[in-house]
Write a protein that holds these residues in place. Structure first.
Motif, PDB file in Angstrom:
ATOM      1  N   PRO A 215      -1.197   5.140 -12.612  1.00  0.00           N
ATOM      2  CA  PRO A 215       0.234   4.801 -12.592  1.00  0.00           C
ATOM      3  C   PRO A 215       0.459   3.362 -12.150  1.00  0.00           C
ATOM      4  N   GLU A 216       1.704   2.900 -12.276  1.00  0.00           N
ATOM      5  CA  GLU A 216       2.030   1.511 -11.979  1.00  0.00           C
ATOM      6  C   GLU A 216       1.991   1.185 -10.490  1.00  0.00           C
ATOM      7  N   ASN A 217       2.116   2.209  -9.639  1.00  0.00           N
ATOM      8  CA  ASN A 217       2.238   1.934  -8.204  1.00  0.00           C
ATOM      9  C   ASN A 217       0.944   2.176  -7.429  1.00  0.00           C
ATOM     10  N   GLU A 218      -0.188   2.256  -8.098  1.00  0.00           N
ATOM     11  CA  GLU A 218      -1.477   2.373  -7.403  1.00  0.00           C
ATOM     12  C   GLU A 218      -2.174   1.028  -7.417  1.00  0.00           C
ATOM     13  N   ARG A 219      -2.546   0.559  -6.230  1.00  0.00           N
ATOM     14  CA  ARG A 219      -3.183  -0.761  -6.111  1.00  0.00           C
ATOM     15  C   ARG A 219      -4.695  -0.622  -6.228  1.00  0.00           C
ATOM     16  N   ASN A 233      -2.263  -2.797 -13.574  1.00  0.00           N
ATOM     17  CA  ASN A 233      -0.841  -3.026 -13.252  1.00  0.00           C
ATOM     18  C   ASN A 233      -0.705  -4.286 -12.399  1.00  0.00           C
ATOM     19  N   LYS A 234       0.516  -4.674 -12.132  1.00  0.00           N
ATOM     20  CA  LYS A 234       0.781  -5.906 -11.380  1.00  0.00           C
ATOM     21  C   LYS A 234       0.521  -5.763  -9.891  1.00  0.00           C
ATOM     22  N   ALA A 235       0.379  -4.542  -9.413  1.00  0.00           N
ATOM     23  CA  ALA A 235       0.086  -4.339  -7.995  1.00  0.00           C
ATOM     24  C   ALA A 235      -1.389  -4.560  -7.677  1.00  0.00           C
ATOM     25  N   SER A 236      -2.219  -4.608  -8.714  1.00  0.00           N
ATOM     26  CA  SER A 236      -3.668  -4.697  -8.535  1.00  0.00           C
ATOM     27  C   SER A 236      -4.135  -6.148  -8.521  1.00  0.00           C
ATOM     28  N   ASP A 267      -5.770   1.168  -2.993  1.00  0.00           N
ATOM     29  CA  ASP A 267      -5.755   2.626  -3.192  1.00  0.00           C
ATOM     30  C   ASP A 267      -7.092   3.064  -3.776  1.00  0.00           C
TER      31      ASP A 267
END
Length: 370
Positions: A215-219, A233-236, A267
């Motif tokens: 998902p988009e919210n997992e770093r 994703n952008k959180a990574s 994460d």
């Protein structure tokens, strides 16, 4: 066309050799500009009455990548291997084929190699005859003539522009729909695993496919030697090793990056390839709270992968007993995903295996099922 282009190239080189080099009253920049202008005049004079394809071939030999231009533009070609100016091989659909074109001379080969190294910001010397780097959409691996006893050797392995997904792999009959369900469950249940296989078996493609399930919210913190994995994703974020052959800057290896990654609130931790003593720190991170992490490892099958992993951990912890190392593996890893090729050279999924128990003679594996 090839013969005609080479004849024109030889004539151009003869005229270039006759150019005067004693421009004593000019600055270095002015001399270079003047030389470039004269070379362009010679090139134009010899090619202006030639067919367009001959003109183009001569120009790319003089100014660009020569015989490599065509395979570099063909995205179905996954690797270009240059053994010498006259020996170029390409990998397509898992099989090697000899490229019909070649460099016109040793000089144009060296000039092309210099241009590639300049763009990749890397080079080789007598003291440091090997180098790696990134060149356009490729991973560059370079070995000097001192080690090959012939010409310099280099290979260009293509980074896929569009990261693979399991749906794409399934469309190419890499795996079945049942296998896709297994992969989804492994990710949702945050299992730790390794993707293993021989060189060119598609491990990085499979790794990118797993990342596409997130998902988009997992770093995710990705650790690599050369940049091949697409961030999900952008959180990574990504951490890359650093190696300076000249010894001016201190090297930064994967062991240091694993330790650094633990302070970056991951994460999941993803290792592009486990290949050395960082195996110990990577597995210890997996065993102490970073569930759902994964990486790749060179091995032919799941059993060989565990044996090789034992050896790599011993490199980082030579004082540990074999039983302690196996216990760490059993606590850290849940699955081994095996990739490979069939008899035709086509990449395929070879199976998934669960680490089910630690026995006296090693870790027991069983086929994974959901």
């Amino acid at each position: 066309m090839m013969t005609a282009a080479k004849k024109v190239y030889d004539l151009i080189q003869e005229d270039i050799q006759k150019m005067p080099l004693n421009e004593f009253l000019l600055s270095p920049d002015e001399a270079n500009n003047l030389r470039s202008q004269k070379v362009e005049q010679i090139l134009t004079r010899h090619t202006q009455n030639m067919e367009s394809d001959v003109q183009r071939r001569v120009r790319v030999e003089m100014e660009s990548w020569g015989p490599l231009c065509e395979p570099m533009a063909d995205e179905s070609i996954t690797e270009i291997i240059v053994n010498s100016p006259t020996s170029i091989w390409i990998e397509k659909e898992g099989r090697l084929h000899r490229h019909p074109d070649s460099f016109f001379s040793e000089l144009s080969f060296r000039n092309c190699l210099d241009r590639i190294c300049h763009e990749a910001k890397t080079h080789i010397t007598t003291e440091y005859p090997c180098a790696d780097g990134s060149f356009q959409d490729f991973r560059l691996s370079l070995i000097g003539a001192d080690l090959t006893n012939s010409s310099a050797h280099f290979s260009l392995r293509r980074h896929p522009k569009n990261p693979w997904t399991f749906l794409k792999l399934a469309e190419r009959e890499w795996c079945s729909q049942k296998d896709l369900h297994l992969f989804q469950q492994i990710m949702e249940q945050r299992k730790n695993f390794l993707v293993v296989g021989a060189t060119g078996s598609g491990k990085t493609s499979v790794l990118n496919s797993f990342l596409n399930l997130l998902p988009e919210n997992e770093r995710v913190v990705v650790i690599e030697d050369t940049s091949e994995i697409a961030l999900p994703n952008k959180a990574s974020m990504k951490l890359l090793t650093r190696e300076d052959p000249q010894g001016v800057l201190p090297n930064v290896d994967q062991t240091q990056l694993v330790k650094r990654s633990l302070r970056l609130r991951p994460d999941r931790i993803v290792m592009g390839e486990v290949r050395g003593s960082e195996a110990k720190d990577f597995l210890m991170a997996l065993a102490t709270g970073h569930a759902g992490s994964f990486g790749t490892l060179h091995a032919q099958d799941a059993g060989q992968a565990l044996i090789r992993l034992e050896m790599l951990i011993q490199m980082g912890a030579p004082q540990w007993s074999l039983s302690a190392i196996r216990r760490l593996i059993q606590l850290s890893l849940d699955y081994v995903i095996v990739t490979g090729k069939d008899k035709s050279g086509k990449r395929c999924f070879k199976g998934a295996y669960r680490l089910c128990s630690l026995e006296e003679n090693g870790i027991l594996l069983e086929p994974a099922e959901f």
